[in-house]
Design a protein around this motif. Sequence first.
Motif, short mmCIF file in Angstrom:
data_model
loop_
_atom_site.label_atom_id
_atom_site.label_comp_id
_atom_site.label_asym_id
_atom_site.label_seq_id
_atom_site.Cartn_x
_atom_site.Cartn_y
_atom_site.Cartn_z
N GLU A 116 0.86 -1.20 0.00
CA GLU A 116 0.00 0.00 0.00
C GLU A 116 0.89 1.24 0.00
O GLU A 116 2.03 1.15 0.45
CB GLU A 116 -0.91 -0.02 1.22
N PRO A 117 0.43 2.37 -0.51
CA PRO A 117 -0.92 2.62 -1.03
C PRO A 117 -1.10 2.03 -2.42
O PRO A 117 -0.14 1.87 -3.16
CB PRO A 117 -0.97 4.15 -1.07
N HIS A 118 -2.34 1.71 -2.77
CA HIS A 118 -2.63 1.16 -4.08
C HIS A 118 -2.77 2.26 -5.13
O HIS A 118 -3.23 3.36 -4.83
CB HIS A 118 -3.91 0.34 -4.02
N VAL A 119 -2.35 1.92 -6.34
CA VAL A 119 -2.44 2.87 -7.45
C VAL A 119 -3.88 2.86 -7.98
O VAL A 119 -4.44 1.79 -8.24
CB VAL A 119 -1.46 2.47 -8.58
N LYS A 120 -4.46 4.04 -8.13
CA LYS A 120 -5.84 4.15 -8.59
C LYS A 120 -5.92 4.55 -10.06
O LYS A 120 -6.89 4.25 -10.74
CB LYS A 120 -6.58 5.23 -7.77
N MET A 140 0.53 9.55 -11.33
CA MET A 140 -0.34 8.51 -10.75
C MET A 140 -1.19 9.11 -9.64
O MET A 140 -0.84 10.15 -9.05
CB MET A 140 0.49 7.34 -10.21
N THR A 142 -3.06 7.64 -6.06
CA THR A 142 -3.09 6.48 -5.16
C THR A 142 -4.30 6.61 -4.22
O THR A 142 -5.04 7.60 -4.29
CB THR A 142 -1.80 6.40 -4.30
N ASP A 143 -4.43 5.64 -3.33
CA ASP A 143 -5.48 5.69 -2.30
C ASP A 143 -5.46 7.02 -1.55
O ASP A 143 -6.50 7.49 -1.09
CB ASP A 143 -5.19 4.61 -1.23
N HIS A 150 4.89 11.39 -10.94
CA HIS A 150 5.77 10.46 -10.22
C HIS A 150 7.15 10.39 -10.90
O HIS A 150 8.17 10.29 -10.22
CB HIS A 150 5.13 9.08 -10.16
#
Length: 158
Positions: A116-120, A140, A142-143, A150
């Motif tokens: 985590e954090p997850h990529v959204k 990117m 993320t959560d 990035h």
Amino acid sequence: MNPTILPLDWLLGTWQSDEPGEGCFPTIKPFRYFETLQFSHVGQPVVNFSFNAFHADSKKPLHRECGFIRMQPGTNKVAFIVAQNSGLVEIEEGELTGQQLNLRSHAIARISFAKEPHVKEISRVFQLRADGKLEQRVSMATDTQPLMEHLRITYIRS
Ligand code: HEM
């Protein structure tokens, strides 16, 4: 070369970062890296690619990606299908305009134990610049963070 991917011929070959790329995100320490990109074809209407990044100082292998680029025949629509060593698999789609490829994530999947954090969401631009260098920019979400840069890096053909 299959005529379907002729509009992508400017990508083909091996590219090496000419100076360290810059990595950033609000939640991490800024970092610098080198990267080699390889784009090839075997006569199919598909470009094969592999990207290998290394730590700028230790030269240790870091992020790696490989996949395929497809074009919808007769249009400028592009699909970028990629697996990353972090456990992320994604499909990005977008458009080719001249020698610039603008992509945005269309589907993202990850291993069940991904960090985590997850990529959204991911957006990515490849551009062959007037000075002959290839530039890649990746943003990117993320959560915890909205879509922002990035990675930014340029390459020369080797
Ligand atoms: C951190 C995603 C490409 C190096 C991260 C994080 C995510 C991420 C989600 C954690 C952010 C946080 O903690 O808030 C991605 C995606 C990439 C990508 C989706 C490609 C599309 C790269 C590349 C490098 C890289 C090419 C080159 C070396 C790093 C480093 C960190 C990081 C050094 C911080 C330390 C760590 O968490 O491992 N990345 N990354 N990433 N990324 Fe990337």
